[in-house]
Design an enzyme around this catalytic site. Structure first.
Site, PDB file in Angstrom:
ATOM      1  N   HIS A 161      22.116  28.858   1.667  1.00 44.44           N
ATOM      2  CA  HIS A 161      22.113  28.739   0.208  1.00 44.44           C
ATOM      3  C   HIS A 161      21.982  27.298  -0.296  1.00 44.44           C
ATOM      4  CE1 HIS A 161      26.171  27.075   0.025  1.00 44.44           C
ATOM      5  NE2 HIS A 161      26.358  27.795   1.122  1.00 44.44           N
ATOM      6  N   ASP A 162      21.234  27.152  -1.354  1.00 47.24           N
ATOM      7  CA  ASP A 162      21.153  25.899  -2.127  1.00 47.24           C
ATOM      8  C   ASP A 162      20.525  24.720  -1.372  1.00 47.24           C
ATOM      9  OD1 ASP A 162      22.474  26.952  -4.520  1.00 47.24           O
ATOM     10  OD2 ASP A 162      24.253  27.065  -3.240  1.00 47.24           O
TER      11      ASP A 162
END
Ligand code: UDP
Length: 215
Positions: free
Chosen positions: A137-138
């Protein structure tokens, strides 16, 4: 008819071709070929291998290529060549690759078998995720970045353009306010455990990963 080209008929190209064929289906109106500047005229795993000139002059209604060469600098050069010739690129995703929610991904993606991009990653052009690698994620990943097999890239990691991450490397997660950063053109060696930022252009190896000192 539609003609799809796998640019590079060596090791990685031979791994990408079956993924592309599975993706585009077994249709009489579709043909998949290798393109190689050194090996045109040959047959590779029952597929024709032609030159770029032959590919771009082919009378197909539609033509697109995937750049299936692990070296990011070579992909950059070939992406410019394709753009100049007005040849499109096609993303290739193994049927068992996984993408979750909200990621933005540039053109020319190759996701090999069992690779994963989880949620809300931002990924540049011509990213390669080799078998079993993941982006969590991210993460923010630049253009022409290459993940070798089984790279484990945890959340909130930022990776610059042209970086190469070797087989089995583990990259510690960053924080939203302080991502772990791997600079442009950096190389992470096989099996390295990256616990802190890697400056641009530097090669790191080992656990914990440290700059490679060449003698
Ligand atoms: N190649 C090409 N044009 C280029 C650079 C490379 O057609 O400008 C071809 C090269 O002839 C070779 C393949 O791409 O067949 C790259 O193979 P290599 O084993 O170096 O890389 P890998 O397949 O492991 O990514």
């Amino acid at each position: 008819m539609k003609l799809y080209g796998v640019y590079g008929a060596s090791g990685f190209g031979r791994e990408v071709m079956p993924l592309l064929r599975q993706q585009v289906g077994n249709d009489l109106e579709v043909e998949c070929v290798f393109i190689d500047d050194a090996g045109s005229g040959e047959t590779v795993n029952s597929c024709k291998c032609i030159s770029f000139e032959q590919f771009r002059n082919h009378p197909a209604d539609y033509r697109a290529v995937t750049l299936a060469i692990a070296d990011g600098g070579t992909r950059r050069k070939l992406a410019e060549k394709c753009a100049h010739a007005e040849v499109d690129t096609i993303d290739v995703r193994a049927a068992n690759s996984i993408e979750l929610d909200g990621s933005q991904i540039g053109e020319g993606l190759v996701m090999c078998g069992f690779s994963t991009i989880t949620s809300n990653a931002k990924i540049g052009r011509h990213f390669h995720a080799n078998i079993y690698s993941y982006v969590a994620h991210d993460c923010v990943i630049g253009d022409f970045v290459t993940f070798a097999p089984r790279v484990m890239c945890n959340g909130n990691v930022h990776i610059g353009d042209n970086a190469y991450i070797g087989t089995g490397a583990i990259i510690r997660q960053g924080r939203p306010d302080k991502p772990l950063t791997i600079g442009e053109g950096a190389i992470v060696g096989m099996g390295a455990v990256v616990t802190r930022d890697v400056p641009p252009g530097v090669t790191v190896i080992g656990n914990p990963a440290k700059p490679l000192i060449k003698d």
